[in-house]
Design a protein around this motif. Structure first.
Motif, short mmCIF file in Angstrom:
data_model
loop_
_atom_site.label_atom_id
_atom_site.label_comp_id
_atom_site.label_asym_id
_atom_site.label_seq_id
_atom_site.Cartn_x
_atom_site.Cartn_y
_atom_site.Cartn_z
N HIS A 41 7.85 0.83 -3.70
CA HIS A 41 7.89 -0.15 -3.84
C HIS A 41 7.38 -0.92 -4.76
CE1 HIS A 41 7.28 0.98 0.74
NE2 HIS A 41 7.81 1.57 0.12
N ALA A 42 6.03 -0.14 -6.06
CA ALA A 42 5.90 -1.22 -7.23
C ALA A 42 7.25 -1.34 -7.39
CB ALA A 42 5.39 -0.31 -7.81
N GLY B 236 10.18 5.66 0.32
CA GLY B 236 9.74 5.57 -0.83
C GLY B 236 7.70 4.80 -1.09
N GLU B 237 7.36 5.70 0.76
CA GLU B 237 5.83 5.51 0.93
C GLU B 237 5.00 6.55 0.02
OE1 GLU B 237 4.93 3.23 2.50
OE2 GLU B 237 6.54 1.93 4.01
N CYS B 238 4.80 6.28 -1.23
CA CYS B 238 3.96 6.67 -1.46
C CYS B 238 2.52 7.43 -1.97
CB CYS B 238 3.87 6.72 -3.24
SG CYS B 238 5.94 6.34 -4.21
N GLY B 239 2.32 5.64 -1.26
CA GLY B 239 0.79 5.58 -1.29
C GLY B 239 0.15 5.64 0.08
N PHE B 240 0.72 6.81 0.75
CA PHE B 240 0.50 7.02 2.01
C PHE B 240 -0.17 8.41 2.29
CE2 PHE B 240 2.43 3.74 4.56
CZ PHE B 240 0.83 3.20 5.51
N ARG B 241 0.41 9.03 1.21
CA ARG B 241 -0.24 10.66 0.82
C ARG B 241 0.22 11.65 1.72
NH1 ARG B 241 1.27 10.85 -2.71
NH2 ARG B 241 0.61 12.27 -4.05
N GLY C 247 -10.63 10.30 9.45
CA GLY C 247 -8.62 10.75 8.79
C GLY C 247 -7.94 9.96 8.44
N SER D 288 -2.70 8.49 8.28
CA SER D 288 -1.94 7.54 8.34
C SER D 288 -0.72 8.56 7.89
CB SER D 288 -2.29 6.47 8.14
OG SER D 288 -3.45 6.19 6.68
N SER E 41 6.94 10.38 0.26
CA SER E 41 7.10 9.10 -1.16
C SER E 41 8.61 8.88 -1.36
CB SER E 41 6.50 9.49 -1.95
OG SER E 41 5.22 10.19 -1.92
N LYS E 42 9.41 10.32 -0.97
CA LYS E 42 10.90 9.73 -1.70
C LYS E 42 11.61 9.00 -0.57
CE LYS E 42 8.38 10.77 -5.34
NZ LYS E 42 8.15 9.65 -5.83
N THR F 268 -0.90 16.20 1.51
CA THR F 268 -1.57 15.16 1.14
C THR F 268 -0.28 14.90 0.43
OG1 THR F 268 -3.68 15.13 1.41
CG2 THR F 268 -3.46 13.86 0.06
N ILE G 296 0.93 -1.13 0.01
CA ILE G 296 0.24 -0.21 0.27
C ILE G 296 1.00 1.44 -0.28
CG2 ILE G 296 -1.76 -1.14 1.03
CD1 ILE G 296 -1.33 0.74 3.57
N GLY G 297 1.98 0.39 -0.44
CA GLY G 297 3.17 2.31 -0.06
C GLY G 297 3.04 2.69 -1.76
N ALA G 298 2.68 2.06 -2.63
CA ALA G 298 3.00 2.44 -3.55
C ALA G 298 2.09 3.17 -4.19
CB ALA G 298 2.66 0.81 -4.61
N PRO H 104 -4.73 13.28 4.87
CA PRO H 104 -4.65 11.33 5.82
C PRO H 104 -3.04 11.85 6.54
CG PRO H 104 -4.13 10.85 3.43
CD PRO H 104 -3.70 13.22 3.69
N ASP I 31 8.07 5.37 -8.12
CA ASP I 31 7.38 4.72 -7.18
C ASP I 31 8.07 2.92 -7.29
OD1 ASP I 31 5.20 3.43 -5.99
OD2 ASP I 31 4.28 3.23 -8.10
#
Lengths: 512, 512
Positions: B77-78, B323-328, A326, B358, B318-319, B163, A125-127, B356, B75
């Motif tokens: 994690h991808a 690299g946690e892009c999906g968490f925004r 949230g 998280s 994200s970087k 975000t 879910i980090g992608a 968000p 990206d």
């Protein structure tokens, strides 16, 4: 003459002593005028004041109450509502897949988490997800809509995940704003409205067109009022969008099927793009009311309508029985969108990359809850029923207590999470507010906050008919706390009326 | 005449048989022109094509390769990078606090999660945070910045969670856009740029001002070019914003301290609001390079500068090494912002409620990682070093292999996650592309994708000097896969040159 020269000399010597304050590049003068025009009462001055008071109490300052009760915003968890266990289990498993080995997580939660992760890049879910959202979640949403609408077809290619519903609403409005002068896009919104709409319209420089809900008729939407409002607006703009909030925010009404049909017929005739804010679709309490989706009603009106009206519907993780604000989860379904425009929408969304993936996972649980044969079914439904049952009780309690107060009149809270009572404000208080340069209901709410610690939002932040005053309060505090809150409101209101009403003009009922 | 009547009759009978296709309310004609003007190459046509090819392969279709390698987007994690364990532990604990009792979670992760939850309404990450972000996370960010900048003071009231960084950048640009005609806000951006900037400028209707990075000098920023670009732009707009990306995206350079000083001096002199995109601040690989924050350099230039230049800096989950892009997740620090404008910013952010939570929690871990005396310290640093070490190796590998190909010239990847090599495209291929109505590097990248399965983004999506061609590729695939990718690019390039180069005009080096 002499004094003038002295002043000049003083200024010159001050300038020598101290370097001139550098002018800001970004000042109130140079600020984007559309940003300046934005207003958002739900987090406006009254909430800033509430935060100040909270700080004073924390620091040991004296107030005639021990806590601020925030009934200004639909934030269920902040008011003590517990998360739905299953939802959090699935999101935790997605976040830390090592938990898949833990025997304390149920198999149905693991199964869902695995499926979501398989839809994510690198199974993380980090992608980033695709800009439209994780594909299998879009499919689950389509299946959910088909079930909700008793078989009306839903296509996952029309589903777009969003960062809460607000983000989706903003994106669609952004597409729709164009033209200049009399050709500028007009957006019809209910009054009272949820102020995201007026804020978005201001930010985008569109034209706000007000249609008034009928307070005397439980805030129903009267199609004649739509016609009136549309015809009046046509004189100065191009009405192209019709926004509906059902169940209503801040007004709590639930639209009848007949009413929705009338609205859709009107939208069809006038070629309006319909935006249906249906984030409270799970929040219906009145026994004689039922949620009807705009899409299902459109379908039942026949193919000419179902293939003809461009309709976007919005949903969210923030409301319903989950109250997961949230996570900023949400989605929209858009039907009859021009395919080229759809490509433009995807392009626009792609600039912001994707909605938060954990919010998407939370959304997936809502549309794909435990089935009767699954281990989490019983607990899930117990928790869901408890939340919705408590809300229904509190909706009733709120209406009852408020309507027993002289000078307060509250329509039934049929759905959503808010009461929007009309309050009588005596002419003397109205005058005092005007002298202070504030709305009378702002004066009322500020006094309420300062004297009781209760934070509600003035009706003027949502719009109301000239000369009427309201406030919006949530029904989210616990039953016990809500009762205290309502009793405090009652006592305050009586005091307030007494203070501002002379014996000779003791009229204190809300005008009919 | 007769034929005309027949045609008319046919049309009329067709109309009878089939209802006329209803005109769309939202069509390409009525679509917001500013939305139409947006372009975002990172997820543009080449990526849509890549997705189509992936589908074909999944359905058993034949291609001269077995998988599409997506080197188009940062990206991690991808591309198989594993999440940092500690970060995910903290976020999982926040998501499902029942895990606090689990002995398999380390105490330092529990401690952080407890602290974050205490900062949340109802101690739940399901509550909205304040629009600026969770207060204790803002404080942690301020402490992190002070440490990063060796004591330069940071105030948590200047920190705003966002975000992802994109959202923060968009919000600040939105404030800054105003005026009409020659007074319209001009925004200076590097060329090549990350296309969020050009997209945001188009969406907001601002004026894009290009300043070119010096490819012959490792993509350095030359302040003379800033002067040139500024002076030229003054003729038709009001330059008010200077955007910098350091380390560079897509160009991978790391700015020297001297260069940053020059830039800030220029911004001070010309009263420009500086937006420093510093999301790659952890991603510096070249041994002779170091990250210097714009804020620290400004501080060292003395109080006249430090109190004078309005500066916003952006960071992201994200970087870096996460690299946690999906968490925004992301944040911005803004100094010297006019207090009234700051209130306007908070108002604007409040319409979208909050970033968000998280993602905010993930950001907190990045700014508040395990300390040497904590149980997770060793593993955390091992994982962090592994990610950054591998990226440094891959940066070198990419530069080496590409520079050995005749007709490709690649500057060193000093930082960030991308190589942006210049590619020689023979005149015949340029002509062919023009005949097809596409950019020559788009033709190149499409051919590369179709023949090898490698997805990279044409330089034209980032901007480049007239007559030069590039592509952007990430260095994120695993070392092994990256090597295969680079060798495939090499072989493809040689084939491409051969195909389009006559024996007589065998010039195939990149113009100096």
């Amino acid at each position: 003459m002499e004094r003038y020269s002295t002043a000049e000399a003083t200024a010159a010597s001050a300038a020598l002593r101290k370097p001139k304050l550098r002018e800001k590049t970004l000042s109130m003068e140079s600020l984007n005028a559309q940003v300046k025009a934005v207003e958002y009462a739900v987090r406006g001055p009254i909430v800033i004041k509430a935060a100040e008071i909270e700080k004073i109490i924390q620091q040991g300052g004296k107030k005639p109450f021990t806590e601020v009760i925030k009934a200004n915003i639909g934030d269920a968890h902040a008011m003590g509502q517990q998360p739905i266990t299953f939802l959090r289990q699935v999101v935790a498993l997605c976040t830390f897949p090592e938990l898949m080995d833990s025997p304390s997580f149920p198999e149905d939660a693991k199964w869902r988490a695995r499926r979501i992760l398989q839809g994510c890049g690198g199974q993380s879910i980090g992608a980033y997800s695709s800009s439209e959202g994780v594909q299998c979640i879009r499919e689950d949403i389509a299946a959910y809509i088909e079930q909700r609408d008793q078989g009306v077809p839903a296509n996952c290619n029309n589903i777009f995940l969003s960062t809460g519903a607000s983000d989706g609403i903003m994106s669609i409005l952004k597409l729709l704003v164009s033209g200049e002068g009399r050709n500028r896009t007009g957006v019809m919104i209910p009054i009272p409205q949820y102020p995201l709409y007026s804020a978005a319209i201001a930010e985008l420089g569109a034209v706000q067109i007000n249609y008034y809900l009928d307070e005397d008729n439980c805030w129903a939407l009267d199609v004649n009022e739509l016609h009136r409002s549309y015809q009046a607006a046509k004189q100065h703009c191009q009405p192209r969008v019709l926004c509906i909030i059902n169940p209503g925010n801040p007004t709590g009404q639930v639209q009848s099927k007949k009413c929705i049909e009338d609205v859709l017929h009107f939208a069809y005739e006038e070629n309006l793009f319909v935006m249906a804010d249906e984030v409270y679709q799970e929040n219906v309490y009145a026994p004689d009311c039922q949620f009807h989706s705009f899409k299902k009603v459109l379908y039942e009106m026949g193919p000419e309508y179902f293939n003809g009206v461009e309709l976007a519907s919005f949903h969210s993780t923030s409301k319903g029985y989950t109250g997961e604000c949230g996570f900023r989860g949400g989605f929209m379904e858009i039907i009859n969108l021009d395919p080229e425009v759809k490509a433009q929408l995807v392009k626009l969304l792609s600039v912001r990359l994707c909605p938060p993936v954990s919010g998407q996972a939370a959304m997936d649980v809502i549309v794909n809850p435990p089935r009767p044969d699954e281990p989490s079914y019983t607990q899930f439904h117990k928790e869901k029923a408890a939340v919705l049952g408590a809300l229904a009780d509190k909706a009733k309690l709120t209406e009852q207590i408020l309507n027993a107060v002289p000078g307060i009149k509250c329509n039934p809270v049929q759905g959503a999470m808010y009461a929007f009572p009309q309050i009588f404000i005596p002419p003397k208080a109205v005058e005092e507010a005007k002298a202070l340069g504030m709305q009378p209901d702002m004066l009322y709410c500020l006094r309420l906050l300062e004297e009781t610690g209760i934070c509600v939002v003035p009706g003027s932040g949502f719009g109301q008919r000239e000369g009427t005053y309201h406030f919006r309060m949530t029904i989210l505090p616990s039953h016990e706390k809500l009762k205290v809150l309502l009793e405090k409101v009652r006592d305050f209101h009586v005091r307030f009326l007494k203070e501002y009403t002379d014996l000779q003009d003791s009229q204190c009922s809300v005008p009919a």
